[in-house]
Design an enzyme around this catalytic site. Sequence first.
Site, PDB file in Angstrom:
ATOM      1  N   ALA A   1       0.822  -1.217   0.000  1.00 50.09           N
ATOM      2  CA  ALA A   1       0.000   0.000   0.000  1.00 50.09           C
ATOM      3  C   ALA A   1       0.853   1.264   0.000  1.00 50.09           C
ATOM      4  O   ALA A   1       0.457   2.279  -0.566  1.00 50.09           O
ATOM      5  CB  ALA A   1      -0.935  -0.011   1.212  1.00 50.09           C
TER       6      ALA A   1
ATOM      7  N   GLU B   1       3.385   2.000  -1.669  1.00 50.90           N
ATOM      8  CA  GLU B   1       3.807   2.369  -3.022  1.00 50.90           C
ATOM      9  C   GLU B   1       2.656   2.845  -3.912  1.00 50.90           C
ATOM     10  O   GLU B   1       2.878   3.362  -5.005  1.00 50.90           O
ATOM     11  CB  GLU B   1       4.511   1.185  -3.689  1.00 50.90           C
ATOM     12  CG  GLU B   1       5.844   0.818  -3.063  1.00 50.90           C
ATOM     13  CD  GLU B   1       5.737   0.038  -1.753  1.00 50.90           C
ATOM     14  OE1 GLU B   1       6.702   0.094  -0.956  1.00 50.90           O
ATOM     15  OE2 GLU B   1       4.694  -0.611  -1.509  1.00 50.90           O
TER      16      GLU B   1
ATOM     17  N   CYS C   1      -4.547  -3.907   1.122  1.00 53.20           N
ATOM     18  CA  CYS C   1      -5.034  -4.420   2.399  1.00 53.20           C
ATOM     19  C   CYS C   1      -3.951  -4.234   3.455  1.00 53.20           C
ATOM     20  O   CYS C   1      -2.860  -4.795   3.339  1.00 53.20           O
ATOM     21  CB  CYS C   1      -5.412  -5.892   2.267  1.00 53.20           C
ATOM     22  SG  CYS C   1      -6.021  -6.604   3.802  1.00 53.20           S
ATOM     23  N   VAL C   2      -4.272  -3.423   4.460  1.00 46.54           N
ATOM     24  CA  VAL C   2      -3.368  -3.185   5.581  1.00 46.54           C
ATOM     25  C   VAL C   2      -4.062  -3.725   6.826  1.00 46.54           C
ATOM     26  O   VAL C   2      -5.170  -3.288   7.159  1.00 46.54           O
ATOM     27  CB  VAL C   2      -3.052  -1.682   5.744  1.00 46.54           C
ATOM     28  CG1 VAL C   2      -2.061  -1.462   6.869  1.00 46.54           C
ATOM     29  CG2 VAL C   2      -2.533  -1.098   4.438  1.00 46.54           C
TER      30      VAL C   2
ATOM     31  N   ASP D   1       1.150  -5.578  15.754  1.00 46.67           N
ATOM     32  CA  ASP D   1       1.496  -5.215  17.124  1.00 46.67           C
ATOM     33  C   ASP D   1       2.212  -3.876  17.234  1.00 46.67           C
ATOM     34  O   ASP D   1       2.493  -3.420  18.337  1.00 46.67           O
ATOM     35  CB  ASP D   1       2.383  -6.308  17.738  1.00 46.67           C
ATOM     36  CG  ASP D   1       1.631  -7.617  17.889  1.00 46.67           C
ATOM     37  OD1 ASP D   1       0.399  -7.570  18.092  1.00 46.67           O
ATOM     38  OD2 ASP D   1       2.277  -8.682  17.802  1.00 46.67           O
ATOM     39  N   THR D   2       2.523  -3.244  16.098  1.00 48.69           N
ATOM     40  CA  THR D   2       3.240  -1.965  16.126  1.00 48.69           C
ATOM     41  C   THR D   2       2.379  -0.868  15.500  1.00 48.69           C
ATOM     42  O   THR D   2       1.301  -1.128  14.965  1.00 48.69           O
ATOM     43  CB  THR D   2       4.565  -2.069  15.341  1.00 48.69           C
ATOM     44  OG1 THR D   2       4.258  -2.239  13.950  1.00 48.69           O
ATOM     45  CG2 THR D   2       5.409  -3.241  15.832  1.00 48.69           C
TER      46      THR D   2
ATOM     47  N   HIS E   1       3.062   0.657  12.836  1.00 52.94           N
ATOM     48  CA  HIS E   1       3.309   0.666  11.393  1.00 52.94           C
ATOM     49  C   HIS E   1       1.997   0.749  10.608  1.00 52.94           C
ATOM     50  O   HIS E   1       1.906   1.440   9.596  1.00 52.94           O
ATOM     51  CB  HIS E   1       4.105  -0.587  11.005  1.00 52.94           C
ATOM     52  CG  HIS E   1       4.472  -0.664   9.570  1.00 52.94           C
ATOM     53  ND1 HIS E   1       5.401   0.170   9.006  1.00 52.94           N
ATOM     54  CD2 HIS E   1       4.025  -1.469   8.583  1.00 52.94           C
ATOM     55  CE1 HIS E   1       5.509  -0.116   7.719  1.00 52.94           C
ATOM     56  NE2 HIS E   1       4.683  -1.106   7.435  1.00 52.94           N
TER      57      HIS E   1
ATOM     58  N   ASN F   1     -10.092   5.076  -3.524  1.00 54.47           N
ATOM     59  CA  ASN F   1      -9.352   4.414  -2.460  1.00 54.47           C
ATOM     60  C   ASN F   1     -10.077   3.143  -2.029  1.00 54.47           C
ATOM     61  O   ASN F   1     -11.040   3.189  -1.275  1.00 54.47           O
ATOM     62  CB  ASN F   1      -9.174   5.364  -1.276  1.00 54.47           C
ATOM     63  CG  ASN F   1      -8.316   4.775  -0.181  1.00 54.47           C
ATOM     64  OD1 ASN F   1      -7.963   3.596  -0.216  1.00 54.47           O
ATOM     65  ND2 ASN F   1      -7.970   5.586   0.793  1.00 54.47           N
TER      66      ASN F   1
ATOM     67  N   ARG G   1     -14.753  -8.088   3.535  1.00 54.38           N
ATOM     68  CA  ARG G   1     -14.876  -6.996   2.567  1.00 54.38           C
ATOM     69  C   ARG G   1     -14.315  -7.360   1.194  1.00 54.38           C
ATOM     70  O   ARG G   1     -14.304  -6.539   0.283  1.00 54.38           O
ATOM     71  CB  ARG G   1     -14.181  -5.765   3.121  1.00 54.38           C
ATOM     72  CG  ARG G   1     -14.944  -5.145   4.278  1.00 54.38           C
ATOM     73  CD  ARG G   1     -14.092  -4.242   5.140  1.00 54.38           C
ATOM     74  NE  ARG G   1     -14.873  -3.679   6.241  1.00 54.38           N
ATOM     75  CZ  ARG G   1     -15.195  -4.319   7.353  1.00 54.38           C
ATOM     76  NH1 ARG G   1     -14.832  -5.582   7.524  1.00 54.38           N
ATOM     77  NH2 ARG G   1     -15.901  -3.732   8.302  1.00 54.38           N
TER      78      ARG G   1
END
Length: 155
Positions: free
Chosen positions: A57, A59, A81-82, A86-87, A89, A114, A128
Amino acid sequence: MSHYEGDLRTPESARFAILASRWNARITDTLVAGARQSLAGNGIAEANIDVIRVPGAWELPLVAARLAAAHEHAAILTLGCVIRGDTRHYEHVADRCAEGLMRVQLDFGVPVLNGVLAVERAEDAEARAGGSHGNKGEEVALAALEMVNLLEQLP
């Protein structure tokens, strides 16, 4: 008073770019298939659909800007898809991607849709991407068709 509203009628010659990340490919492949099916179902020839893959994502905005600058596509559909980890990011990638895509759309005057899923769990993405919440790729394609039609009407 004038009233403008887009619909799904788009010139047959209109070209569309589907820009999709390879990260979480099981999800993004389904989104791409949904977008392609939706465009084809509304009269867009396969030859007028370009599918471009990027690593993730992050890029998407850069490649969307390159495509928009070329002015060869009536709209650019971005799919990715993001999934939260645990961070922090996740927040950086999802937020900066959305901001970058909006900037491309405004800078170049080309609809940039988007369709990047930003979800808590893989199950949310699956819902989704053809699951219980439909297919976001299909939804983005319909929005792209409508935006192309609407922009053609505006003065």
